[in-house]
Design a protein around this motif. Structure first.
Motif, short mmCIF file in Angstrom:
data_model
loop_
_atom_site.label_atom_id
_atom_site.label_comp_id
_atom_site.label_asym_id
_atom_site.label_seq_id
_atom_site.Cartn_x
_atom_site.Cartn_y
_atom_site.Cartn_z
N TYR A 145 -2.44 81.49 64.03
CA TYR A 145 -1.12 81.79 63.48
C TYR A 145 -0.96 83.30 63.29
N ALA A 146 -1.98 83.92 62.73
CA ALA A 146 -1.92 85.37 62.51
C ALA A 146 -1.87 86.12 63.84
N SER A 147 -2.61 85.63 64.84
CA SER A 147 -2.63 86.30 66.14
C SER A 147 -1.27 86.19 66.83
N VAL A 148 -0.65 85.00 66.75
CA VAL A 148 0.67 84.82 67.38
C VAL A 148 1.72 85.67 66.67
N ARG A 149 1.68 85.69 65.35
CA ARG A 149 2.64 86.51 64.60
C ARG A 149 2.46 87.99 64.93
N LYS A 150 1.24 88.40 65.09
CA LYS A 150 0.97 89.82 65.40
C LYS A 150 1.50 90.19 66.78
N GLY A 151 1.38 89.28 67.72
CA GLY A 151 1.79 89.62 69.08
C GLY A 151 3.02 88.89 69.55
N GLU A 152 3.86 88.37 68.61
CA GLU A 152 4.98 87.54 69.03
C GLU A 152 6.00 88.31 69.88
N ASN A 153 6.16 89.60 69.62
CA ASN A 153 7.11 90.36 70.44
C ASN A 153 6.66 90.40 71.90
N VAL A 154 5.37 90.61 72.11
CA VAL A 154 4.84 90.65 73.47
C VAL A 154 4.86 89.25 74.09
N ILE A 155 4.44 88.24 73.34
CA ILE A 155 4.33 86.88 73.87
C ILE A 155 5.71 86.35 74.27
N PHE A 156 6.67 86.42 73.36
CA PHE A 156 7.98 85.88 73.66
C PHE A 156 8.75 86.75 74.65
N HIS A 157 8.47 88.05 74.65
CA HIS A 157 9.09 88.92 75.66
C HIS A 157 8.62 88.49 77.05
N ASP A 158 7.31 88.27 77.22
CA ASP A 158 6.78 87.84 78.51
C ASP A 158 7.34 86.48 78.90
N PHE A 159 7.46 85.59 77.92
CA PHE A 159 8.00 84.26 78.20
C PHE A 159 9.44 84.35 78.72
N VAL A 160 10.27 85.13 78.04
CA VAL A 160 11.68 85.26 78.45
C VAL A 160 11.79 85.88 79.83
N LYS A 161 11.06 86.95 80.08
CA LYS A 161 11.16 87.63 81.36
C LYS A 161 10.62 86.77 82.51
N ARG A 162 9.68 85.89 82.20
CA ARG A 162 9.11 85.04 83.25
C ARG A 162 9.98 83.82 83.51
N GLN A 163 10.51 83.21 82.46
CA GLN A 163 11.29 81.98 82.63
C GLN A 163 12.78 82.23 82.89
N PHE A 164 13.30 83.36 82.45
CA PHE A 164 14.72 83.67 82.63
C PHE A 164 14.86 85.10 83.18
N PRO A 165 14.36 85.36 84.38
CA PRO A 165 14.30 86.73 84.88
C PRO A 165 15.67 87.35 85.17
N THR A 166 16.71 86.53 85.37
CA THR A 166 18.01 87.09 85.74
C THR A 166 18.96 87.20 84.55
N ILE A 167 18.49 86.86 83.35
CA ILE A 167 19.32 86.94 82.16
C ILE A 167 18.99 88.22 81.40
N ASP A 168 19.98 89.01 81.11
CA ASP A 168 19.79 90.26 80.38
C ASP A 168 19.71 89.96 78.89
N ALA A 169 18.54 89.54 78.44
CA ALA A 169 18.33 89.20 77.03
C ALA A 169 17.90 90.43 76.25
N ALA A 170 18.02 90.33 74.93
CA ALA A 170 17.68 91.44 74.04
C ALA A 170 16.85 90.93 72.88
N PRO A 171 16.02 91.79 72.27
CA PRO A 171 15.25 91.37 71.10
C PRO A 171 16.16 91.06 69.92
N PRO A 172 15.64 90.32 68.92
CA PRO A 172 14.26 89.85 68.75
C PRO A 172 13.92 88.76 69.75
#
Length: 603
Positions: free
Chosen positions: A34-61
């Motif tokens: 849980y602590a590891s995912v919270r620490k790296g959630e920006n990287v993890i979910f950023h990679d997920f979005v860019k990989r699964q929805f590459p043509t959608i111009d999404a923005a953080p969080p």
């Protein structure tokens, strides 16, 4: 074992998981994970979005973006949406009829919207504005706060004072530190830049833009640069204005004369900036039977007022193939398709034509359309287009209140919730769809709301009843969405603006992903839709009319209904008692007539 991995390697692995909920489930295995995912959630979910929805111009969080996009994708597959009307607070002294001064029809809304998200506060701010005759209505939603503002020009019920174009300035263009800015064009030839503060009615006209009285104004557009240009077009010239100036009244910085006289009497139907240096204009021929091609002009090196510019590209419609009859047709609307992977100006252009066909052009390779999208059931003119990344687009027809959906998937489909069904089965009650995308069939949605002739323009749709009430069968004049990743679209019909949120019923009822934040106490409109026949299967694919309702509305009644597998729970097909036939089932004739409009709308 996985919790022993280095943080960088763990982030890379979790970014490959098929669903956003899978990432959340991993974080619940142990406190260390849980602590590891919270620490790296920006990287993890950023990679997920860019990989699964590459043509959608999404923005953080990125965590919110991941859950929002996966939920919207599932809602699209299950045809799940909630429609409501945008109804501003009543203003004292506003007009009481939409067709005053002898008009026989109401106003046609021109709409624009955008949204931004504060990374620090994780709070979304959405701005929506539309023209209602000679009145402007603006709404700002931030968190749970909603602020309305409005501005009326004198004699706003007269048609010559109607607002014909409205463009909100995006944050990188806006110089109003206290609020928002917009550019408008009115039927009386006024071009103006307005500023206002959300929640207050302190509207100020900052600048006006003057075009000689003898010069027609057919259409306008604004570039997306930090220092925007305003292009005012007619059949003989393009007037260019810098949007931001220190003067209250401005004349054109450049007047670009179109080379040579027009060979056919015409007007310019619409214009669209493709980049800061290229402008596409769609003419409409007023005589003859020749199709009108889209013209692309290079305006970068034309600063002299006497400069004649030539068409650098002429995009021809393909009217010689299929069932489309050659004749005088022209484009009614233009829209660019964002290319998030290239990081450059888009070279893909969508155009909606008066023959009911949407044509896609690639400006790099051909003057002819690379793809055509048509509807064998409804061949009405296309009045509005809304691309959603490179995944799909919506098109508004000029008849039957028909909103058409098209799946374009230029780069193929990446995220598919049905492919991850086994890993998240408990979230779904009816299994993966057996129809729809798998069979290549898109849907047409009828905005068949009840309208009352002669009713005040401010009267909400759910209150329009009586002897003069009827089903809306008119045009969808405008479409807008706050962002490519937003689950919301706005549709302009005569006298009204409809908000459609693509939300699953079960997500909404369980508040999964905070979906209830998109809802309020406005009445929900129950609409109808049908799947369009596949190309080449027009005479065999059944066209089944489905209707929306809440399950609680059917409890204790004798209405027979069938929930369709793979569809949202609100969709059903009524069935006559004692009959095995589903009412609403119909097919196109085996040999459809060439006469336009021969395929009627299902009743």
């Amino acid at each position: 074992m996985i919790d022993q991995l280095p943080q960088e390697l763990l982030e890379q692995i979790l970014g490959y998981l098929p669903t956003a909920s899978s990432i959340t489930n991993v974080s619940q295995v142990s406190q260390k994970l849980y602590a590891s995912v919270r620490k790296g959630e920006n990287v993890i979910f950023h990679d997920f979005v860019k990989r699964q929805f590459p043509t959608i111009d999404a923005a953080p969080p990125w965590q919110k973006a991941a859950f929002g996009l996966t939920s919207r994708s599932r809602a699209w597959d299950r045809r799940a949406f909630v429609a409501r009307e945008c109804t501003p607070p009543r203003v004292e002294g506003e007009q009481t009829t939409p067709n005053g001064r002898g008009q026989t029809f109401g106003f046609m809304p021109v709409i624009d919207s955008y949204e931004v998200t504060s990374t620090s506060q994780s709070m979304r701010r959405e701005v929506l504005a539309w023209g209602a005759g000679g009145r402007i209505v603006a709404r700002t939603v931030q968190g749970k706060s909603t602020k309305w503002s409005s501005f009326s020009f004198p004699q706003d019920d007269r048609p010559e004072n109607d607002i014909l174009d409205l463009r909100l300035l995006r944050p990188h263009q806006n110089r109003n530190e206290r609020g928002e800015s917009m550019f408008i064009r009115r039927a009386n030839r006024e071009l103006a830049l307005l500023q206002w503060t959300p929640g207050e009615n302190d509207w100020v006209i900052i600048s006006t833009y003057l075009v000689p009285a003898e010069t027609a104004i057919d259409c306008v557009d604004i570039s997306e640069d930090d220092e925007p240009l305003v292009a005012v077009c007619n059949s003989g010239s393009i007037h260019l204005f810098p949007l931001h100036t220190s003067k209250a009244k401005n004349r054109a910085k450049s007047v670009l004369l179109l080379a040579g006289p027009a060979t056919t009497k015409q007007r310019k139907r619409c214009a669209k900036f493709l980049s800061s240096s290229r402008l596409a204009i769609a003419p409409q021929y007023l005589e003859g039977r020749q199709p009108a091609p889209i013209e692309v002009f290079d305006i970068k090196a034309t600063e002299s007022p006497s400069t004649h510019i030539h068409v650098s590209q002429q995009l021809e419609p393909n009217v010689s193939s299929g069932t489309h009859v050659s004749g005088r047709i022209g484009a009614n609307v233009l829209a660019t398709i964002d290319d998030t992977t290239a990081g450059e100006d888009s070279e893909l252009l969508l155009s909606g034509w008066s023959d009911g066909v949407v044509r896609m052009y690639d400006l790099r390779i051909s003057h002819n359309p690379i793809r055509e999208f048509s509807d064998p059931v409804d061949d009405g003119q296309i009045f509005s287009i809304l691309p959603i990344g490179q995944e799909r687009f919506l098109a508004g027809s000029h008849q039957n209140g028909c909103l058409k959906t098209f799946d374009m998937r230029l780069n193929g489909r990446v995220y598919d919730y049905t492919a991850t069904h086994s890993s998240s089965q408990r979230f779904f009650s009816r299994g993966p769809p057996k129809t729809g995308r798998k069979s290549g069939r898109d849907i047409n949605i009828f905005l068949a709301v009840t309208t009352q002739r002669g009713a005040p323009a401010s009267r909400p749709l759910h209150l329009q009843r009586g002897a003069r009430a009827s089903t809306y069968r008119g045009s969808l004049y405008s479409l807008t969405s706050p962002s490519p990743s937003s689950p919301t679209i706005y549709v302009g019909i005569e006298n009204h603006v409809i908000q459609i949120d693509f939300i699953n019923s079960d997500d909404l009822q369980s508040n999964r992903g905070g979906m209830r934040d998109l809802m309020d106490d406005r009445p929900i409109l129950n609409l109808s839709c049908y799947e369009r026949p596949r190309t080449g299967h027009e005479s065999t694919d059944p066209v089944l009319l489905k209707k929306q309702t809440w399950q609680k509305d059917l409890v204790g009644t004798d209405k027979g209904h069938h929930n369709e597998p793979g569809w949202d729970e609100r969709w059903h097909m009524e069935q006559l008692r004692g009959s095995k036939e589903k009412s609403g089932s119909w097919r196109l004739p085996a040999r459809p007539s060439n006469r336009r409009g021969s395929a009627s709308r299902p009743s």
